[in-house]
Every structure is written in C-alpha cells, then in structure tokens.
Design a protein around this motif. Structure first.
Motif, PDB file in Angstrom:
ATOM      1  N   TRP A  20       0.814  -1.216   0.000  1.00  0.00           N
ATOM      2  CA  TRP A  20       0.000   0.000   0.000  1.00  0.00           C
ATOM      3  C   TRP A  20       0.846   1.263   0.000  1.00  0.00           C
ATOM      4  O   TRP A  20       0.376   2.330  -0.353  1.00  0.00           O
ATOM      5  CB  TRP A  20      -1.012  -0.005   1.144  1.00  0.00           C
ATOM      6  N   ASP A  21       2.127   1.156   0.355  1.00  0.00           N
ATOM      7  CA  ASP A  21       3.031   2.316   0.272  1.00  0.00           C
ATOM      8  C   ASP A  21       3.128   2.840  -1.167  1.00  0.00           C
ATOM      9  O   ASP A  21       3.473   3.993  -1.383  1.00  0.00           O
ATOM     10  CB  ASP A  21       4.447   1.948   0.732  1.00  0.00           C
ATOM     11  N   PHE A  22       2.850   1.961  -2.134  1.00  0.00           N
ATOM     12  CA  PHE A  22       2.951   2.324  -3.543  1.00  0.00           C
ATOM     13  C   PHE A  22       1.621   2.751  -4.146  1.00  0.00           C
ATOM     14  O   PHE A  22       1.499   2.891  -5.356  1.00  0.00           O
ATOM     15  CB  PHE A  22       3.529   1.157  -4.354  1.00  0.00           C
ATOM     16  N   SER A  23       0.627   2.981  -3.304  1.00  0.00           N
ATOM     17  CA  SER A  23      -0.702   3.289  -3.827  1.00  0.00           C
ATOM     18  C   SER A  23      -0.707   4.568  -4.667  1.00  0.00           C
ATOM     19  O   SER A  23      -1.286   4.601  -5.753  1.00  0.00           O
ATOM     20  CB  SER A  23      -1.732   3.374  -2.707  1.00  0.00           C
ATOM     21  N   GLN A  29       0.551   6.014 -12.164  1.00  0.00           N
ATOM     22  CA  GLN A  29       0.885   5.206 -13.335  1.00  0.00           C
ATOM     23  C   GLN A  29      -0.362   4.906 -14.162  1.00  0.00           C
ATOM     24  O   GLN A  29      -0.357   5.037 -15.383  1.00  0.00           O
ATOM     25  CB  GLN A  29       1.552   3.896 -12.920  1.00  0.00           C
ATOM     26  N   LEU A  30      -1.423   4.502 -13.495  1.00  0.00           N
ATOM     27  CA  LEU A  30      -2.662   4.208 -14.205  1.00  0.00           C
ATOM     28  C   LEU A  30      -3.212   5.459 -14.885  1.00  0.00           C
ATOM     29  O   LEU A  30      -3.670   5.406 -16.028  1.00  0.00           O
ATOM     30  CB  LEU A  30      -3.692   3.600 -13.261  1.00  0.00           C
ATOM     31  N   ALA A  31      -3.163   6.585 -14.194  1.00  0.00           N
ATOM     32  CA  ALA A  31      -3.643   7.843 -14.771  1.00  0.00           C
ATOM     33  C   ALA A  31      -2.846   8.206 -16.031  1.00  0.00           C
ATOM     34  O   ALA A  31      -3.403   8.756 -16.986  1.00  0.00           O
ATOM     35  CB  ALA A  31      -3.572   8.969 -13.743  1.00  0.00           C
ATOM     36  N   GLY A  57     -10.562   2.849  -5.723  1.00  0.00           N
ATOM     37  CA  GLY A  57     -10.993   1.728  -6.541  1.00  0.00           C
ATOM     38  C   GLY A  57     -10.018   0.572  -6.656  1.00  0.00           C
ATOM     39  O   GLY A  57     -10.254  -0.371  -7.395  1.00  0.00           O
ATOM     40  N   ILE A  58      -8.906   0.639  -5.932  1.00  0.00           N
ATOM     41  CA  ILE A  58      -7.893  -0.420  -6.004  1.00  0.00           C
ATOM     42  C   ILE A  58      -7.639  -0.978  -4.613  1.00  0.00           C
ATOM     43  O   ILE A  58      -7.467  -0.239  -3.653  1.00  0.00           O
ATOM     44  CB  ILE A  58      -6.568   0.106  -6.602  1.00  0.00           C
ATOM     45  N   LEU A  59      -7.585  -2.286  -4.540  1.00  0.00           N
ATOM     46  CA  LEU A  59      -7.278  -2.989  -3.298  1.00  0.00           C
ATOM     47  C   LEU A  59      -5.801  -3.367  -3.313  1.00  0.00           C
ATOM     48  O   LEU A  59      -5.356  -4.117  -4.181  1.00  0.00           O
ATOM     49  CB  LEU A  59      -8.141  -4.257  -3.218  1.00  0.00           C
ATOM     50  N   PHE A  60      -5.033  -2.812  -2.383  1.00  0.00           N
ATOM     51  CA  PHE A  60      -3.598  -3.100  -2.254  1.00  0.00           C
ATOM     52  C   PHE A  60      -3.452  -4.123  -1.137  1.00  0.00           C
ATOM     53  O   PHE A  60      -3.722  -3.824   0.028  1.00  0.00           O
ATOM     54  CB  PHE A  60      -2.822  -1.823  -1.920  1.00  0.00           C
ATOM     55  N   THR A  61      -3.011  -5.339  -1.468  1.00  0.00           N
ATOM     56  CA  THR A  61      -3.004  -6.429  -0.488  1.00  0.00           C
ATOM     57  C   THR A  61      -1.675  -6.593   0.233  1.00  0.00           C
ATOM     58  O   THR A  61      -1.570  -7.415   1.138  1.00  0.00           O
ATOM     59  CB  THR A  61      -3.367  -7.767  -1.161  1.00  0.00           C
ATOM     60  N   TRP A 132      12.286   2.299 -12.224  1.00  0.00           N
ATOM     61  CA  TRP A 132      12.043   2.685 -10.829  1.00  0.00           C
ATOM     62  C   TRP A 132      12.324   4.169 -10.638  1.00  0.00           C
ATOM     63  O   TRP A 132      11.585   4.880  -9.979  1.00  0.00           O
ATOM     64  CB  TRP A 132      12.914   1.845  -9.899  1.00  0.00           C
ATOM     65  N   LYS A 133      13.407   4.635 -11.248  1.00  0.00           N
ATOM     66  CA  LYS A 133      13.785   6.047 -11.141  1.00  0.00           C
ATOM     67  C   LYS A 133      12.664   6.946 -11.676  1.00  0.00           C
ATOM     68  O   LYS A 133      12.406   8.016 -11.142  1.00  0.00           O
ATOM     69  CB  LYS A 133      15.079   6.293 -11.931  1.00  0.00           C
ATOM     70  N   TYR A 134      11.987   6.490 -12.715  1.00  0.00           N
ATOM     71  CA  TYR A 134      10.904   7.262 -13.334  1.00  0.00           C
ATOM     72  C   TYR A 134       9.541   6.649 -12.995  1.00  0.00           C
ATOM     73  O   TYR A 134       8.621   6.656 -13.793  1.00  0.00           O
ATOM     74  CB  TYR A 134      11.086   7.314 -14.853  1.00  0.00           C
ATOM     75  N   MET A 135       9.407   6.142 -11.772  1.00  0.00           N
ATOM     76  CA  MET A 135       8.232   5.367 -11.384  1.00  0.00           C
ATOM     77  C   MET A 135       6.906   6.109 -11.526  1.00  0.00           C
ATOM     78  O   MET A 135       5.873   5.501 -11.730  1.00  0.00           O
ATOM     79  CB  MET A 135       8.378   4.879  -9.943  1.00  0.00           C
ATOM     80  N   ARG A 136       6.887   7.388 -11.417  1.00  0.00           N
ATOM     81  CA  ARG A 136       5.618   8.127 -11.500  1.00  0.00           C
ATOM     82  C   ARG A 136       5.048   8.125 -12.916  1.00  0.00           C
ATOM     83  O   ARG A 136       3.949   8.584 -13.150  1.00  0.00           O
ATOM     84  CB  ARG A 136       5.803   9.549 -11.014  1.00  0.00           C
ATOM     85  N   LYS A 137       5.813   7.615 -13.859  1.00  0.00           N
ATOM     86  CA  LYS A 137       5.353   7.543 -15.244  1.00  0.00           C
ATOM     87  C   LYS A 137       5.638   6.131 -15.742  1.00  0.00           C
ATOM     88  O   LYS A 137       6.708   5.586 -15.494  1.00  0.00           O
ATOM     89  CB  LYS A 137       6.120   8.563 -16.089  1.00  0.00           C
TER      90      LYS A 137
END
Length: 155
Positions: A20-23, A29-31, A57-61, A132-137
C-alpha cells in the motif's frame, strides 16, 4: 476492457499484491495511461483494514492472498456480487480467488493474461532500475533503454 466495462455500468475493482506504500505511484501510473477505477463498487474513497488498503478503486493487499483479501473487502463493504470476472497475469492468484469464491458460492471467471510471461524472460535489472527512477510515469522498455543509454553517456 476497463473503459468498455465502465461504459456498461459494471462495477470494477483493481486488485494488486503491491504494498500500500505504492498506492499513490500506482494511481499515477494508471492515470498516465488513462485508467481509473472510479467510480467503483464501494462508496468509500479510502479504507484501511488488516494491512489491506482500498484506495480510489484499487485494493492493495501488500502481498496478502488475493482471494482472502478480496473476500475480506467484500465483507467489509457488505457487498455480495452476482459473479466476478478477473483478469490476472498470475494463474496462482486466479486460483486463490476462485477457491475462496467457490466456498461462498459466488460464480467466478478467471482470465489468465499471459503477455508478461515473455517479459520476465527478458528482464533487465538495469532497465528495471531506470523504470524505478521514473516510477511516476509508466515507461516502455524502449523508453527505459533510451534513458539508460543517456545516463551512461553522461557519466
């Protein structure tokens, strides 16, 4: 599939073993590829229970069994679906969800998305580090290679 299902009014839910830290990163990323699981079957924007996060809308397990996490969430929001259709790149996750839903007599159709299997064979740690460095995209492997080559040339 996501957009067509939403147009038909089907309630959708993202389900990931990501922490969930990566939510926030996941939502960004989805956007970036114009995917949103809003509106969804739950009227809550965020819900946190038993190390499972439901956000937008996303379940982070956080690595927890997807079937048990999904069932726990459905119970939490008091929703019993008529059926569930799930697309996943892991047969194990599909089987886990199917097993849990069978116990509750909820019809299930699991579709195994196999495209990523070839990518696993071609995995490159250097490219993964660049992604990983560009993880927001979301980067394609080709974009990551171009960034990696640019980084190596500047050193």
């Amino acid at each position: 599939v996501v957009h067509e299902s939403q147009k038909k009014g089907c309630p959708l839910l993202g389900l990931t073993v990501r922490n969930w830290d990566f939510s926030l990163f996941t939502l960004e990323q989805l956007a970036s590829v114009h995917i949103s699981f809003q509106p969804t079957l739950a009227n809550k924007k965020m819900l946190f229970s038993n190390d499972i996060l439901f956000r937008d809308g996303i379940l982070f397990t956080t690595g927890f069994h997807k079937g048990k996490a999904l069932l726990s969430f459905l119970q939490e929001i008091s929703f019993i679906p008529k059926r569930i259709v799930m697309i996943d790149d892991s047969m194990k996750h599909l089987q886990n969800v199917e097993e849990v839903l069978q116990e509750k007599h909820i019809p299930f159709l699991g579709l195994h998305y196999r495209f990523p299997e070839g990518k696993v064979k071609r995995f490159s740690p250097a490219i993964a580090d660049m992604e990983w460095k560009y993880m927001r995209k979301i980067l394609s492997d080709d974009q990551a290679k171009a960034y990696l080559e640019k980084d190596l040339q500047s050193k």
